[in-house]
Design a protein around this motif. Structure first.
Motif, PDB file in Angstrom:
ATOM      1  N   UNK A 189       0.878  -1.168   0.000  1.00 38.79           N
ATOM      2  CA  UNK A 189       0.000   0.000   0.000  1.00 38.79           C
ATOM      3  C   UNK A 189       0.913   1.214   0.000  1.00 38.79           C
ATOM      4  N   UNK A 190       0.406   2.349  -0.455  1.00 37.50           N
ATOM      5  CA  UNK A 190       1.261   3.528  -0.473  1.00 37.50           C
ATOM      6  C   UNK A 190       0.513   4.794  -0.819  1.00 37.50           C
ATOM      7  N   UNK A 191       1.289   5.820  -1.065  1.00 38.11           N
ATOM      8  CA  UNK A 191       0.755   7.147  -1.373  1.00 38.11           C
ATOM      9  C   UNK A 191       1.616   7.770  -2.467  1.00 38.11           C
ATOM     10  N   UNK A 192       0.972   8.576  -3.311  1.00 39.39           N
ATOM     11  CA  UNK A 192       1.678   9.237  -4.411  1.00 39.39           C
ATOM     12  C   UNK A 192       1.493  10.754  -4.300  1.00 39.39           C
ATOM     13  N   UNK A 193       2.600  11.470  -4.453  1.00 42.48           N
ATOM     14  CA  UNK A 193       2.570  12.932  -4.482  1.00 42.48           C
ATOM     15  C   UNK A 193       2.765  13.372  -5.927  1.00 42.48           C
ATOM     16  N   UNK A 194       1.797  14.084  -6.469  1.00 40.17           N
ATOM     17  CA  UNK A 194       1.863  14.568  -7.845  1.00 40.17           C
ATOM     18  C   UNK A 194       2.390  15.995  -7.885  1.00 40.17           C
ATOM     19  N   UNK A 195       2.779  16.420  -9.074  1.00 42.49           N
ATOM     20  CA  UNK A 195       3.178  17.811  -9.298  1.00 42.49           C
ATOM     21  C   UNK A 195       4.354  18.222  -8.395  1.00 42.49           C
ATOM     22  N   UNK A 196       5.323  17.348  -8.250  1.00 42.50           N
ATOM     23  CA  UNK A 196       6.475  17.606  -7.391  1.00 42.50           C
ATOM     24  C   UNK A 196       7.282  18.777  -7.962  1.00 42.50           C
ATOM     25  N   UNK A 197       7.650  19.701  -7.114  1.00 48.09           N
ATOM     26  CA  UNK A 197       8.367  20.925  -7.495  1.00 48.09           C
ATOM     27  C   UNK A 197       7.598  21.715  -8.561  1.00 48.09           C
ATOM     28  N   UNK A 198       6.262  21.639  -8.496  1.00 45.78           N
ATOM     29  CA  UNK A 198       5.386  22.336  -9.452  1.00 45.78           C
ATOM     30  C   UNK A 198       5.628  21.896 -10.893  1.00 45.78           C
ATOM     31  N   UNK A 199       6.036  20.652 -11.066  1.00 44.43           N
ATOM     32  CA  UNK A 199       6.228  20.060 -12.394  1.00 44.43           C
ATOM     33  C   UNK A 199       5.166  18.977 -12.543  1.00 44.43           C
ATOM     34  N   UNK A 200       4.116  19.213 -13.336  1.00 44.09           N
ATOM     35  CA  UNK A 200       3.008  18.257 -13.427  1.00 44.09           C
ATOM     36  C   UNK A 200       3.425  16.845 -13.838  1.00 44.09           C
ATOM     37  N   UNK A 201       4.463  16.696 -14.617  1.00 46.34           N
ATOM     38  CA  UNK A 201       4.882  15.374 -15.076  1.00 46.34           C
ATOM     39  C   UNK A 201       5.616  14.580 -13.994  1.00 46.34           C
ATOM     40  N   UNK A 202       6.130  15.247 -12.975  1.00 44.83           N
ATOM     41  CA  UNK A 202       6.966  14.613 -11.956  1.00 44.83           C
ATOM     42  C   UNK A 202       6.129  14.179 -10.751  1.00 44.83           C
ATOM     43  N   UNK A 203       6.339  12.929 -10.303  1.00 43.92           N
ATOM     44  CA  UNK A 203       5.647  12.455  -9.106  1.00 43.92           C
ATOM     45  C   UNK A 203       6.593  11.644  -8.232  1.00 43.92           C
ATOM     46  N   UNK A 204       6.236  11.539  -6.966  1.00 40.66           N
ATOM     47  CA  UNK A 204       6.991  10.761  -5.988  1.00 40.66           C
ATOM     48  C   UNK A 204       6.020   9.780  -5.359  1.00 40.66           C
ATOM     49  N   UNK A 205       6.482   8.570  -5.141  1.00 41.90           N
ATOM     50  CA  UNK A 205       5.622   7.531  -4.580  1.00 41.90           C
ATOM     51  C   UNK A 205       6.375   6.838  -3.455  1.00 41.90           C
ATOM     52  N   UNK A 206       5.660   6.498  -2.393  1.00 39.77           N
ATOM     53  CA  UNK A 206       6.243   5.743  -1.293  1.00 39.77           C
ATOM     54  C   UNK A 206       5.285   4.612  -0.958  1.00 39.77           C
ATOM     55  N   UNK A 207       5.786   3.373  -0.998  1.00 40.99           N
ATOM     56  CA  UNK A 207       4.959   2.216  -0.688  1.00 40.99           C
ATOM     57  C   UNK A 207       5.637   1.372   0.390  1.00 40.99           C
ATOM     58  N   UNK A 208       4.809   0.635   1.127  1.00 39.06           N
ATOM     59  CA  UNK A 208       5.303  -0.297   2.140  1.00 39.06           C
ATOM     60  C   UNK A 208       4.465  -1.557   2.054  1.00 39.06           C
ATOM     61  N   UNK A 209       5.112  -2.689   2.287  1.00 35.42           N
ATOM     62  CA  UNK A 209       4.368  -3.934   2.202  1.00 35.42           C
ATOM     63  C   UNK A 209       5.189  -5.125   2.637  1.00 35.42           C
ATOM     64  N   UNK A 210       4.784  -6.261   2.097  1.00 35.70           N
ATOM     65  CA  UNK A 210       5.441  -7.515   2.445  1.00 35.70           C
ATOM     66  C   UNK A 210       5.906  -8.216   1.161  1.00 35.70           C
ATOM     67  N   UNK A 211       7.114  -8.747   1.221  1.00 34.44           N
ATOM     68  CA  UNK A 211       7.716  -9.408   0.065  1.00 34.44           C
ATOM     69  C   UNK A 211       7.997 -10.869   0.427  1.00 34.44           C
ATOM     70  N   UNK A 212       7.846 -11.724  -0.577  1.00 33.10           N
ATOM     71  CA  UNK A 212       8.212 -13.124  -0.403  1.00 33.10           C
ATOM     72  C   UNK A 212       9.138 -13.536  -1.539  1.00 33.10           C
TER      73      UNK A 212
END
Length: 170
Positions: free
Chosen positions: A94-117
C-alpha cells in the motif's frame, strides 16, 4: 449628479475582472491533464534492475505488477518478479503518491510499504528482517509522466540498487 468618493471606489473595484468571482487557482495548482483525477489501474513492467555493486551471483531481474491508484492518491498493488538471484518472488503493498512535485506536473513521488516473499536459502540474508522468505519492504520511487497514460519510474531498492519500469494506466 455627483457621486460620492465611496461609490466611485466601489464602482472601480467591481470593474476589476475577477474581483467579484471566486479566486482562481494559481497556474501550478490548476489541474494538469497529466495528473490523474480519477481512480484507475496501472500496469507496471520492469525489464531491468541496476545493482550498486556487482556480484557474479546476480541474475537478470524482471517484474510485472498491477497497481490500483485512487483519486485521493492512495494506492495498493502487487507484483511478481524474478529477484536478483533468479528466485520467483512477489510483493504486496500500500502507499501514497505525491503529484506535481516541485510544481512540475509530469513529476511524481511515490512511497509504498508492504510484504515481500521470495528471498529463500541460500539468499535469505540478502534482505533485512527476512523470515522464511518473508520480509517487509519500504520502496520510494520517482516517476515521470509522458502522457496521461504512460510513465517511467525509478524505484530505490534499499542500498542495493534501482529498478526501472514502464507504467501504463488504464
Amino acid at each position: 449628479m455627483k457621486t460620492s468618493l465611496r461609490a466611485r471606489a466601489a464602482g472601480l473595484l467591481l470593474a476589476i475582472p475577477g474581483l467579484t468571482q471566486a479566486p482562481a487557482l494559481r497556474a501550478e495548482e490548476a489541474a494538469s491533464p497529466l495528473i490523474p483525477t480519477a481512480d484507475g489501474w496501472e500496469l507496471v513492467i520492469s525489464p531491468y534492475a541496476y545493482h550498486f555493486s556487482h556480484s557474479p551471483e546476480h541474475k537478470h531481474v524482471y517484474l510485472i505488477g498491477l497497481e490500483r491508484q485512487r483519486a485521493d492518491n492512495w494506492l495498493w498493488g502487487g507484483a511478481y518478479f524474478s529477484n536478483s538471484f533468479g528466485q520467483d518472488s512477489g510483493v504486496g503493498y500500500v502507499g501514497y503518491m505525491w503529484n506535481n512535485v516541485f510544481d512540475i506536473p509530469a513529476l511524481y513521488f511515490k512511497l509504498v510499504a508492504g510484504i515481500m516473499y521470495g528471498y529463500k536459502e541460500p539468499y535469505e540474508d540478502k534482505v533485512p528482517f527476512n523470515h522464511n522468505g518473508w520480509s517487509p519492504v519500504i520502496l520510494p520511487s520517482v516517476g515521470w509522466r509522458f502522457t496521461p497514460k504512460d510513465s517511467v519510474q525509478v524505484v530505490l531498492l534499499g542500498g542495493n540498487g534501482m529498478l526501472f519500469s514502464y507504467n501504463r494506466r488504464f
